[in-house]
Enzyme design. Structure first.
Site, PDB file in Angstrom:
ATOM      1  N   ILE A 113     -18.587 -19.476 -13.108  1.00  0.00           N
ATOM      2  CA  ILE A 113     -17.248 -19.132 -13.610  1.00  0.00           C
ATOM      3  C   ILE A 113     -17.236 -19.702 -15.025  1.00  0.00           C
ATOM      4  O   ILE A 113     -17.180 -20.913 -15.222  1.00  0.00           O
ATOM      5  CB  ILE A 113     -16.120 -19.756 -12.756  1.00  0.00           C
ATOM      6  CG1 ILE A 113     -16.257 -19.336 -11.323  1.00  0.00           C
ATOM      7  CG2 ILE A 113     -14.765 -19.425 -13.380  1.00  0.00           C
ATOM      8  CD1 ILE A 113     -15.227 -18.479 -10.720  1.00  0.00           C
ATOM      9  N   PRO A 114     -17.352 -18.842 -16.021  1.00  0.00           N
ATOM     10  CA  PRO A 114     -17.724 -19.268 -17.380  1.00  0.00           C
ATOM     11  C   PRO A 114     -16.621 -19.952 -18.187  1.00  0.00           C
ATOM     12  O   PRO A 114     -16.083 -19.400 -19.149  1.00  0.00           O
ATOM     13  CB  PRO A 114     -18.154 -17.948 -18.034  1.00  0.00           C
ATOM     14  CG  PRO A 114     -17.317 -16.917 -17.347  1.00  0.00           C
ATOM     15  CD  PRO A 114     -17.174 -17.396 -15.925  1.00  0.00           C
ATOM     16  N   CYS A 115     -16.319 -21.193 -17.827  1.00  0.00           N
ATOM     17  CA  CYS A 115     -15.274 -21.929 -18.541  1.00  0.00           C
ATOM     18  C   CYS A 115     -15.683 -22.239 -19.983  1.00  0.00           C
ATOM     19  O   CYS A 115     -14.823 -22.553 -20.805  1.00  0.00           O
ATOM     20  CB  CYS A 115     -14.882 -23.194 -17.791  1.00  0.00           C
ATOM     21  SG  CYS A 115     -16.242 -24.288 -17.408  1.00  0.00           S
ATOM     22  N   HIS A 116     -16.967 -22.096 -20.296  1.00  0.00           N
ATOM     23  CA  HIS A 116     -17.400 -22.293 -21.686  1.00  0.00           C
ATOM     24  C   HIS A 116     -16.843 -21.198 -22.604  1.00  0.00           C
ATOM     25  O   HIS A 116     -16.862 -21.336 -23.814  1.00  0.00           O
ATOM     26  CB  HIS A 116     -18.932 -22.345 -21.782  1.00  0.00           C
ATOM     27  CG  HIS A 116     -19.614 -21.103 -21.316  1.00  0.00           C
ATOM     28  ND1 HIS A 116     -19.855 -20.856 -19.979  1.00  0.00           N
ATOM     29  CD2 HIS A 116     -20.075 -20.033 -21.994  1.00  0.00           C
ATOM     30  CE1 HIS A 116     -20.462 -19.684 -19.864  1.00  0.00           C
ATOM     31  NE2 HIS A 116     -20.606 -19.165 -21.067  1.00  0.00           N
ATOM     32  N   ARG A 117     -16.302 -20.122 -22.028  1.00  0.00           N
ATOM     33  CA  ARG A 117     -15.715 -19.030 -22.814  1.00  0.00           C
ATOM     34  C   ARG A 117     -14.255 -19.281 -23.172  1.00  0.00           C
ATOM     35  O   ARG A 117     -13.598 -18.415 -23.717  1.00  0.00           O
ATOM     36  CB  ARG A 117     -15.835 -17.709 -22.048  1.00  0.00           C
ATOM     37  CG  ARG A 117     -17.269 -17.276 -21.860  1.00  0.00           C
ATOM     38  CD  ARG A 117     -17.374 -15.979 -21.098  1.00  0.00           C
ATOM     39  NE  ARG A 117     -18.768 -15.709 -20.783  1.00  0.00           N
ATOM     40  CZ  ARG A 117     -19.161 -14.896 -19.823  1.00  0.00           C
ATOM     41  NH1 ARG A 117     -18.266 -14.251 -19.087  1.00  0.00           N
ATOM     42  NH2 ARG A 117     -20.445 -14.721 -19.594  1.00  0.00           N
TER      43      ARG A 117
END
Length: 176
Positions: A113-117
């Site tokens: 779940i790409p929280c880096h985005r």
């Protein structure tokens, strides 16, 4: 495994070629899923494309708010970012930016779940469990340029309305 010492540690282990061995006394399902998660991260870091997986994320223990935040983040496409404020607005509470950040800080599946985005509204990177350099690297792998001053170019930024459109088109949502 992924949460052991942070994603920076997992990234370093993957890039220097250390393979993970799963203990034989572990349940076969847990061994398979653990290997799939490590393989997922390794392939993702090499290619930038999320590989196909057969494991399902267990959302038990997450608050309703966390599920909603993570479901919005899961639809942010590769090559784009949004900010904490936009996610709060999509969820119907523009004052909840800090709560969105706190939920993402507790994301049990970073990269998957790409929280880096998710970045700050001034287009600077903001925080990341794996550290700012890993966040910058992940965005670079995905084709999101970060300037020398640490900002993402506005052409890669998704505003609230575009996020709402993506949600309407998505079938990935947990509980929205």
């Amino acid at each position: 495994l992924v949460r052991s010492r942070g994603l920076g540690d997992v990234y370093k282990r993957q890039t220097i070629g250390i393979s993970y061995k799963f203990r034989s006394e572990m349940d076969s399902f847990i061994r398979r899923v653990g290997k799939e998660v490590v393989d997922f991260i390794g392939l993702y870091l090499k290619s930038g494309e999320p590989p196909k997986t057969s494991f399902k994320l267990n959302a038990n223990g997450l608050t309703s708010f966390m599920r909603r935040v993570l479901s919005v983040v899961s639809i942010i496409p590769r090559g784009f970012v949004t900010c904490y404020r936009c996610i709060a607005e999509v969820l119907g509470n523009q004052a909840a930016s800090r709560a969105v950040g706190n939920a993402l800080a507790r994301n049990p599946w970073p990269i998957i779940i790409p929280c880096h985005r998710v970045i700050k509204s001034d287009l600077t990177l903001g925080g990341y469990r794996g550290g700012p350099e890993l966040k910058k690297l992940l965005l670079k792998i995905e084709g999101v340029p970060v300037t020398l001053t640490g900002k993402v170019l506005p052409t890669h930024f998704l505003e609230t309305e575009r996020l709402k459109e993506l949600i309407q088109d998505s079938k990935k949502l947990f509980n929205l």
